[in-house]
Write a protein that holds these residues in place. Structure first.
Motif, short mmCIF file in Angstrom:
data_model
loop_
_atom_site.label_atom_id
_atom_site.label_comp_id
_atom_site.label_asym_id
_atom_site.label_seq_id
_atom_site.Cartn_x
_atom_site.Cartn_y
_atom_site.Cartn_z
N GLN A 1 0.82 -1.21 0.00
CA GLN A 1 0.00 0.00 0.00
C GLN A 1 0.85 1.26 0.00
N THR A 2 1.95 1.25 0.73
CA THR A 2 2.85 2.40 0.78
C THR A 2 3.46 2.67 -0.59
N ILE A 3 3.94 1.61 -1.24
CA ILE A 3 4.55 1.76 -2.56
C ILE A 3 3.54 2.28 -3.56
N LEU A 4 2.36 1.67 -3.59
CA LEU A 4 1.35 2.09 -4.56
C LEU A 4 0.88 3.52 -4.29
N ALA A 5 0.73 3.89 -3.03
CA ALA A 5 0.31 5.26 -2.70
C ALA A 5 1.35 6.27 -3.14
N THR A 6 2.61 5.96 -2.93
CA THR A 6 3.67 6.88 -3.34
C THR A 6 3.68 7.06 -4.86
N LEU A 7 3.48 5.97 -5.58
CA LEU A 7 3.47 6.05 -7.04
C LEU A 7 2.28 6.83 -7.58
N LEU A 8 1.25 6.98 -6.78
CA LEU A 8 0.07 7.72 -7.22
C LEU A 8 0.16 9.22 -6.98
N ILE A 9 1.23 9.67 -6.34
CA ILE A 9 1.41 11.11 -6.13
C ILE A 9 1.56 11.76 -7.50
N ASP A 10 0.70 12.71 -7.80
CA ASP A 10 0.64 13.31 -9.14
C ASP A 10 1.98 13.86 -9.61
N LYS A 11 2.68 14.59 -8.76
CA LYS A 11 3.95 15.20 -9.18
C LYS A 11 4.99 14.14 -9.49
#
Length: 102
Positions: free
Chosen positions: A10-20
């Motif tokens: 979840q941490t990895i996927l959430a970080t990859l979803l950061i728009d910038k």
């Protein structure tokens, strides 16, 4: 063990979803590689969901889950490094522009 792996996923996927970060990844030409990583991480999530609770009685499965957790920590480190390089580049561009205008 499974809970730690789920948290890492979840941490990895959430970080990859950061728009910038996502926009920067595409800009520097890493989109295909990151998409592959994202797919693999999602696959890990699915597998871990299927073996939930079984690792305690199965030494081979427990070792495999431990190795998987190590690999996810490595993947998280790579994502953190990408975000670091994005921030470094973002910070350097204005600094270079200021130096050129002097």
């Amino acid at each position: 063990m499974e809970a730690a792996i789920a948290w890492l996923v979840q941490t990895i996927l959430a970080t990859l979803l950061i728009d910038k970060l996502d926009a920067w990844i595409r800009q520097v030409g890493l989109a295909d590689d990151v998409e592959k990583l994202k797919s693999e991480v999602e696959r890990v999530e699915m597998v871990v969901g299927g073996v939930r609770g079984r690792g305690a009685g199965n030494k081979l499965l427990a070792r495999s889950l431990a190795r998987l957790k190590e690999l996810l920590y490595d993947a998280e480190d790579v994502i953190d490094e990408l975000d670091y390089y994005r921030l470094q580049q973002q910070w350097m561009i204005p600094k270079v522009c200021l130096q050129q205008s002097e």
